[in-house]
Design a protein around this motif. Structure first.
Motif, PDB file in Angstrom:
ATOM      1  N   LEU A  84      -7.226  -7.809 -75.119  1.00 33.00           N
ATOM      2  CA  LEU A  84      -7.344  -7.152 -73.806  1.00 33.00           C
ATOM      3  C   LEU A  84      -5.981  -6.649 -73.335  1.00 33.00           C
TER       4      LEU A  84
ATOM      5  N   LEU B 192      -4.960  -3.639 -75.455  1.00 35.33           N
ATOM      6  CA  LEU B 192      -5.708  -2.431 -75.089  1.00 35.33           C
ATOM      7  C   LEU B 192      -5.214  -1.868 -73.766  1.00 35.33           C
ATOM      8  N   PHE B 193      -4.931  -2.778 -72.793  1.00 30.77           N
ATOM      9  CA  PHE B 193      -4.482  -2.275 -71.505  1.00 30.77           C
ATOM     10  C   PHE B 193      -3.091  -1.659 -71.625  1.00 30.77           C
TER      11      PHE B 193
ATOM     12  N   TRP C  82      -3.623   1.746 -72.930  1.00 24.01           N
ATOM     13  CA  TRP C  82      -4.135   2.620 -71.877  1.00 24.01           C
ATOM     14  C   TRP C  82      -2.996   3.045 -70.959  1.00 24.01           C
TER      15      TRP C  82
ATOM     16  N   CYS D 171     -11.229  -1.498 -70.735  1.00 22.80           N
ATOM     17  CA  CYS D 171     -10.684  -2.439 -71.711  1.00 22.80           C
ATOM     18  C   CYS D 171     -11.600  -3.643 -71.853  1.00 22.80           C
TER      19      CYS D 171
END
Lengths: 112, 166, 89
Positions: free
Chosen positions: B8, B11-12, B15, B40
């Motif tokens: 997580l 992924l963040f 982003w 996410c």
């Protein structure tokens, strides 16, 4: 003309040199397998060095910081995908029965 | 669970690197940040349903040791580029290609992939395939010297150190 | 509009490289040579799109370059799969 411009020029020239080397290598090499070498490697360093040049430009022109992170992501993506793509192409060609070119008279190489 | 949390976070971070809309005092950017977090979470949920968050799908356990490996690999890539560039531009094209088989003793599939990709990126060698019957890598080398350099197994030792075996 | 002439010059050299690779794509002789050429042209296009953004001082073009890099990889794999199995499904 300041130090940053000179650094940008050097890295751009280096990147262009390697991109051109990759292109010439693809044209000049004698067979498919030896063409993989300039295609897979020189392009990787060409991307890296041109992205370094653009990174310096990003600092110089005071762009938003996501421009810098995107440049780094492009380098990362090329570094992961370029060997994987050249491996996939070479594996397909190898399974298809393509025979690699060997130097005439190089007995040790043709034993395999 | 720890691996999911780390996915997580990764992924963040990805982003955030792409969007840069992190100023949560502005309403529009705060809205986008919340959307990013929700996306996410959704991706982590899908990935855990698919059962791909494991040692291979998200190899975060290699991250610390990769700090030592990646700079060495990058230096090898720079050296290999100058070597190949010399052979491309040289008028007499000094190459003697051959196909060799390199023994592979890395334990996991992931380490094999890292080893094969590293061979592809370093001087004068491209990995063509893996012979799983004999556990060997099939490698195309541009010259005899580069073939011998791979056969010394120096890189394999480094990949195994990355893997945490040796 | 102020151009970044260093980026323009670099872009011209990249285009010259693309022209050279096109020679190999035309001559072949195997389909694998052509896929390799397509892949190499794709990598050069990523560089060119990134440079294009800096030429005209619009770095938003980097998003397109990033996507092109990913698409280039997927295209290569898809074409190889099609040649190997004669279908994509």
């Amino acid at each position: 003309m300041n130090a940053m411009d000179i650094a940008v020029g050097i890295f751009l020239a280096l990147g262009c040199f390697f991109a051109l080397t990759g292109a010439v290598g693809i044209v000049r090499m004698p067979d498919f397998f030896s063409r993989l070498h300039p295609a897979g490697k020189n392009d990787t360093l060409a991307v890296t060095s041109i992205m370094i040049a653009l990174l310096i430009r990003t600092v110089e022109y005071d762009y938003h910081w996501t421009v810098a992170t995107k440049l780094l992501l492009i380098v990362g993506i090329i570094f992961v995908t370029a060997p994987a793509a050249s491996h996939a192409i070479s594996k397909a060609a190898f399974l298809d029965g393509l025979k690699p070119w060997t130097k005439p008279g190089d007995t040790e190489a043709s034993n395999e | 669970m720890a691996r999911r949390v780390s996915l997580l976070i990764a992924l963040f971070a990805f982003w955030a690197m792409l969007s840069g809309q992190l100023d949560i005092t502005v309403f529009g950017q705060a809205f986008l940040t919340v959307c990013g977090v929700i996306s996410c979470l959704f991706v982590v949920w899908i990935a855990s349903r698919m059962g791909i968050i494991d040692m291979e799908g998200h190899p975060v356990h290699l991250a610390l040791r990769a700090i030592a490996y990646v700079p060495w690999l990058f230096w090898q890539i720079v050296l290999s580029n100058f070597d190949v560039a010399m052979r491309v531009w040289h008028p007499s094209r000094p190459i003697a290609p051959r196909i060799i088989r390199v023994p592979n003793t890395t334990r996991s599939d992931l380490a094999t992939v890292i080893y094969a990709n590293s061979i592809t990126l370093t001087p004068g060698t491209v990995t063509i395939g893996v012979d799983s019957a004999t556990n060997e890598l099939i490698v195309h080398a541009l010259t005899k010297e580069t073939a011998d350099a791979v056969l010394t197994g120096d890189m394999e030792r480094r990949v195994k150190r990355l893997e945490g075996v040796a | 509009m102020q151009f970044d002439w260093a980026a323009v010059a670099a872009g011209a050299v990249i285009l010259l490289g693309v022209c050279l690779v096109l020679i190999r794509a035309y001559r072949g002789p195997t389909s694998y040579d052509r896929i390799l050429s397509a892949n190499a042209i794709g990598t050069k296009t990523v560089i060119f799109i990134a440079l294009l953004g800096f030429m005209t001082r619009r770095p938003e073009f980097l998003d397109i370059a990033l996507l092109y890099g990913l698409l280039n990889f997927i295209t290569t794999i898809a074409i190889l799969k099609f040649i190997e199995y004669k279908r994509l499904g």
